[in-house]
Design a protein around this motif. Structure first.
Motif, PDB file in Angstrom:
ATOM      1  N   GLU A  65     -11.635  40.776 -53.035  1.00 53.71           N
ATOM      2  CA  GLU A  65     -10.596  40.765 -52.002  1.00 53.71           C
ATOM      3  C   GLU A  65      -9.523  41.784 -52.388  1.00 53.71           C
ATOM      4  OE1 GLU A  65     -10.040  36.432 -50.155  1.00 53.71           O
ATOM      5  OE2 GLU A  65      -9.743  36.471 -52.318  1.00 53.71           O
ATOM      6  N   THR A  66      -8.950  42.475 -51.406  1.00 54.04           N
ATOM      7  CA  THR A  66      -7.860  43.406 -51.679  1.00 54.04           C
ATOM      8  C   THR A  66      -6.581  42.899 -51.029  1.00 54.04           C
ATOM      9  OG1 THR A  66      -8.381  44.752 -49.730  1.00 54.04           O
ATOM     10  CG2 THR A  66      -9.388  45.398 -51.820  1.00 54.04           C
ATOM     11  N   TRP A  67      -5.452  43.181 -51.697  1.00 57.40           N
ATOM     12  CA  TRP A  67      -4.159  42.706 -51.220  1.00 57.40           C
ATOM     13  C   TRP A  67      -3.103  43.796 -51.395  1.00 57.40           C
ATOM     14  CZ3 TRP A  67      -5.003  38.315 -48.775  1.00 57.40           C
ATOM     15  CH2 TRP A  67      -6.070  37.505 -49.197  1.00 57.40           C
ATOM     16  N   SER A  68      -2.000  43.626 -50.680  1.00 54.44           N
ATOM     17  CA  SER A  68      -0.873  44.567 -50.763  1.00 54.44           C
ATOM     18  C   SER A  68      -1.338  46.006 -50.556  1.00 54.44           C
ATOM     19  CB  SER A  68      -0.149  44.428 -52.111  1.00 54.44           C
ATOM     20  OG  SER A  68       0.329  43.114 -52.308  1.00 54.44           O
ATOM     21  N   ASP A 139       1.649  39.191 -51.241  1.00 50.49           N
ATOM     22  CA  ASP A 139       1.097  39.179 -49.893  1.00 50.49           C
ATOM     23  C   ASP A 139       1.004  37.733 -49.393  1.00 50.49           C
ATOM     24  OD1 ASP A 139      -0.645  39.353 -47.630  1.00 50.49           O
ATOM     25  OD2 ASP A 139      -1.398  41.260 -48.384  1.00 50.49           O
ATOM     26  N   GLU A 140       1.664  37.453 -48.286  1.00 45.64           N
ATOM     27  CA  GLU A 140       1.699  36.085 -47.743  1.00 45.64           C
ATOM     28  C   GLU A 140       0.308  35.575 -47.392  1.00 45.64           C
ATOM     29  OE1 GLU A 140       4.105  33.944 -47.637  1.00 45.64           O
ATOM     30  OE2 GLU A 140       5.556  35.340 -48.480  1.00 45.64           O
ATOM     31  N   GLU A 141      -0.563  36.473 -46.983  1.00 48.24           N
ATOM     32  CA  GLU A 141      -1.918  36.063 -46.614  1.00 48.24           C
ATOM     33  C   GLU A 141      -2.674  35.515 -47.817  1.00 48.24           C
ATOM     34  OE1 GLU A 141      -5.911  37.829 -44.389  1.00 48.24           O
ATOM     35  OE2 GLU A 141      -4.136  39.086 -44.641  1.00 48.24           O
ATOM     36  N   CYS A 146      -4.093  29.412 -50.409  1.00 44.38           N
ATOM     37  CA  CYS A 146      -3.989  28.251 -51.301  1.00 44.38           C
ATOM     38  C   CYS A 146      -3.788  26.946 -50.531  1.00 44.38           C
ATOM     39  CB  CYS A 146      -2.824  28.443 -52.273  1.00 44.38           C
ATOM     40  SG  CYS A 146      -3.061  29.781 -53.465  1.00 44.38           S
ATOM     41  N   LYS A 147      -3.592  27.034 -49.235  1.00 49.57           N
ATOM     42  CA  LYS A 147      -3.291  25.831 -48.449  1.00 49.57           C
ATOM     43  C   LYS A 147      -4.410  24.802 -48.498  1.00 49.57           C
ATOM     44  CE  LYS A 147      -0.087  27.982 -45.185  1.00 49.57           C
ATOM     45  NZ  LYS A 147       0.154  28.389 -43.774  1.00 49.57           N
ATOM     46  N   ASN A 148      -5.635  25.274 -48.700  1.00 53.47           N
ATOM     47  CA  ASN A 148      -6.768  24.351 -48.760  1.00 53.47           C
ATOM     48  C   ASN A 148      -6.985  23.758 -50.143  1.00 53.47           C
ATOM     49  OD1 ASN A 148      -7.501  24.673 -46.039  1.00 53.47           O
ATOM     50  ND2 ASN A 148      -8.612  26.560 -46.506  1.00 53.47           N
ATOM     51  N   CYS A 149      -6.183  24.218 -51.101  1.00 57.01           N
ATOM     52  CA  CYS A 149      -6.316  23.707 -52.464  1.00 57.01           C
ATOM     53  C   CYS A 149      -5.623  22.354 -52.594  1.00 57.01           C
ATOM     54  CB  CYS A 149      -5.712  24.711 -53.453  1.00 57.01           C
ATOM     55  SG  CYS A 149      -5.783  24.166 -55.182  1.00 57.01           S
ATOM     56  N   VAL A 150      -6.188  21.477 -53.403  1.00 55.35           N
ATOM     57  CA  VAL A 150      -5.608  20.147 -53.585  1.00 55.35           C
ATOM     58  C   VAL A 150      -4.259  20.210 -54.290  1.00 55.35           C
ATOM     59  CG1 VAL A 150      -7.837  18.963 -53.591  1.00 55.35           C
ATOM     60  CG2 VAL A 150      -6.905  19.848 -55.743  1.00 55.35           C
ATOM     61  N   ASN A 151      -3.974  21.330 -54.931  1.00 58.15           N
ATOM     62  CA  ASN A 151      -2.717  21.469 -55.666  1.00 58.15           C
ATOM     63  C   ASN A 151      -1.653  22.259 -54.904  1.00 58.15           C
ATOM     64  OD1 ASN A 151      -3.729  20.115 -58.017  1.00 58.15           O
ATOM     65  ND2 ASN A 151      -4.839  21.992 -58.531  1.00 58.15           N
ATOM     66  N   TYR A 152      -1.879  22.487 -53.629  1.00 61.78           N
ATOM     67  CA  TYR A 152      -0.952  23.312 -52.853  1.00 61.78           C
ATOM     68  C   TYR A 152       0.468  22.748 -52.847  1.00 61.78           C
ATOM     69  CZ  TYR A 152       0.957  26.084 -49.024  1.00 61.78           C
ATOM     70  OH  TYR A 152       1.741  26.933 -48.272  1.00 61.78           O
ATOM     71  N   GLU A 153       0.571  21.429 -52.780  1.00 60.05           N
ATOM     72  CA  GLU A 153       1.900  20.794 -52.770  1.00 60.05           C
ATOM     73  C   GLU A 153       2.656  21.096 -54.074  1.00 60.05           C
ATOM     74  OE1 GLU A 153       3.913  16.360 -52.274  1.00 60.05           O
ATOM     75  OE2 GLU A 153       1.814  16.666 -51.770  1.00 60.05           O
ATOM     76  N   ILE A 154       1.929  21.096 -55.190  1.00 55.42           N
ATOM     77  CA  ILE A 154       2.552  21.417 -56.484  1.00 55.42           C
ATOM     78  C   ILE A 154       3.054  22.855 -56.475  1.00 55.42           C
ATOM     79  CG2 ILE A 154       2.128  21.690 -58.968  1.00 55.42           C
ATOM     80  CD1 ILE A 154      -0.024  19.520 -58.703  1.00 55.42           C
ATOM     81  N   LEU A 155       2.241  23.768 -55.963  1.00 58.65           N
ATOM     82  CA  LEU A 155       2.604  25.175 -55.891  1.00 58.65           C
ATOM     83  C   LEU A 155       3.897  25.379 -55.109  1.00 58.65           C
ATOM     84  CD1 LEU A 155       1.772  28.210 -56.345  1.00 58.65           C
ATOM     85  CD2 LEU A 155       0.619  28.064 -54.116  1.00 58.65           C
ATOM     86  N   MET A 156       4.002  24.706 -53.965  1.00 54.12           N
ATOM     87  CA  MET A 156       5.172  24.888 -53.119  1.00 54.12           C
ATOM     88  C   MET A 156       6.410  24.219 -53.706  1.00 54.12           C
ATOM     89  SD  MET A 156       3.897  26.888 -51.084  1.00 54.12           S
ATOM     90  CE  MET A 156       5.371  27.136 -50.076  1.00 54.12           C
ATOM     91  N   LYS A 157       6.225  23.092 -54.364  1.00 54.01           N
ATOM     92  CA  LYS A 157       7.358  22.420 -55.004  1.00 54.01           C
ATOM     93  C   LYS A 157       7.961  23.303 -56.095  1.00 54.01           C
ATOM     94  CE  LYS A 157       6.466  17.489 -54.265  1.00 54.01           C
ATOM     95  NZ  LYS A 157       6.119  16.204 -54.918  1.00 54.01           N
ATOM     96  N   LYS A 158       7.114  24.104 -56.714  1.00 54.50           N
ATOM     97  CA  LYS A 158       7.577  24.994 -57.774  1.00 54.50           C
ATOM     98  C   LYS A 158       7.930  26.384 -57.232  1.00 54.50           C
ATOM     99  CE  LYS A 158       5.344  22.609 -61.566  1.00 54.50           C
ATOM    100  NZ  LYS A 158       4.670  22.747 -62.857  1.00 54.50           N
ATOM    101  N   GLU A 159       8.105  26.450 -55.924  1.00 54.91           N
ATOM    102  CA  GLU A 159       8.519  27.676 -55.239  1.00 54.91           C
ATOM    103  C   GLU A 159       7.599  28.857 -55.540  1.00 54.91           C
ATOM    104  OE1 GLU A 159      12.590  28.103 -56.482  1.00 54.91           O
ATOM    105  OE2 GLU A 159      13.291  26.717 -54.926  1.00 54.91           O
ATOM    106  N   ARG A 160       6.327  28.544 -55.681  1.00 53.09           N
ATOM    107  CA  ARG A 160       5.278  29.540 -55.874  1.00 53.09           C
ATOM    108  C   ARG A 160       5.451  30.329 -57.173  1.00 53.09           C
ATOM    109  NH1 ARG A 160       4.199  32.819 -50.446  1.00 53.09           N
ATOM    110  NH2 ARG A 160       5.141  34.559 -51.580  1.00 53.09           N
ATOM    111  N   LYS A 161       6.161  29.740 -58.119  1.00 55.93           N
ATOM    112  CA  LYS A 161       6.389  30.407 -59.403  1.00 55.93           C
ATOM    113  C   LYS A 161       5.301  30.076 -60.412  1.00 55.93           C
ATOM    114  CE  LYS A 161      11.413  30.634 -58.872  1.00 55.93           C
ATOM    115  NZ  LYS A 161      12.717  30.151 -59.387  1.00 55.93           N
ATOM    116  N   ASN A 162       4.682  28.897 -60.271  1.00 59.65           N
ATOM    117  CA  ASN A 162       3.564  28.514 -61.137  1.00 59.65           C
ATOM    118  C   ASN A 162       2.862  27.306 -60.531  1.00 59.65           C
ATOM    119  OD1 ASN A 162       4.840  25.980 -62.306  1.00 59.65           O
ATOM    120  ND2 ASN A 162       6.304  27.530 -63.010  1.00 59.65           N
TER     121      ASN A 162
END
Length: 228
Positions: A65-68, A139-141, A146-162
């Motif tokens: 996959e290519t990004w940015s 890249d937002e796309e 990651c939205k389909n990942c079971v850990n997506y809520e964790i990612l967003m709670k950490k403001e996408r930092k880790n």
């Protein structure tokens, strides 16, 4: 076993590959969930994937996959058929898809997000380094994937930092810099190095190394190795 750059001939395996990717993610309880048949078919038909086969069966798979705008490349969806696991297939596929990424996008940074220790080890051997998420594509796309990942809520709670995944990055320019440093000429006959080693200009290089070894004290020296 054959490991090939994908083509339309490999579309016959896409349903099995897609299902195993989903099943594997469910068993682990982590990772990105199901990719659509259409998406994987496009990667395969465009030659942006690597497919391993043996006697008409699919063995393993990974795609690019290519990004940015091509500044970043990810090797995604690495999967090996359960029948062929624990035989080094994943390593061979990862090496081939990494090579394909470098051939197609030589200036791009190659990155990955994974929870798998085996994949981290392979990445490390290829020259990837662990990094913080801010060094990856923004890249937002990509992140919406990651939205389909079971850990997506964790990612967003950490403001996408880790998150639970480890981010790893290969930077082509670092390889170039290292090669330039290693290519710098070295003075074998540095006067400071010679002092105290009993070295004379008449010694051969082999004798010089021998003199060094004789002057070393016995010690238990081990090189550290990054393995993540």
């Amino acid at each position: 076993m054959e490991i090939e750059i994908s083509s339309c001939e490999h579309l016959m395996y896409v349903s099995e590959i897609q299902q195993e990717m989903y099943d594997s993610a469910q068993r682990r309880g982590t990772g990105i969930a199901k990719r659509s048949i259409e998406y994987l078919s496009k990667k395969i038909s465009e030659g942006n994937a690597v497919v391993a086969t043996e006697n008409g069966e699919w063995v393993g798979f990974c795609y690019i996959e290519t990004w940015s705008h091509g500044k970043f490349v990810a090797n995604s969806g690495l999967i090996v058929s359960p029948k062929f696991r624990n035989g080094g297939v994943a390593t061979q596929i990862k090496h081939r898809v990494f090579q394909l990424s470098r051939e197609k996008y030589p200036e791009a940074k190659v990155f990955g997000l994974t929870t798998g220790l085996a994949v981290m080890k392979i990445n490390s051997d290829l020259g990837y380094k662990p990094v913080i998420y801010s060094e990856l594509t923004q890249d937002e796309e990509f992140w919406s994937g990651c939205k389909n990942c079971v850990n997506y809520e964790i990612l967003m709670k950490k403001e996408r930092k880790n998150c639970l995944c480890t981010a790893m990055l290969f930077v082509p320019e670092n390889i170039t810099k290292n090669e330039a440093v290693n290519d710098q000429p070295k003075d074998k006959y540095d006067e400071i190095s010679q002092t105290g080693l009993g070295y004379s200009a008449q010694n051969s290089p082999g004798e010089f190394h021998l003199a060094i070894n004789k002057n070393k004290k016995n010690s238990d020296e081990k090189e550290g190795h990054l393995s993540v």
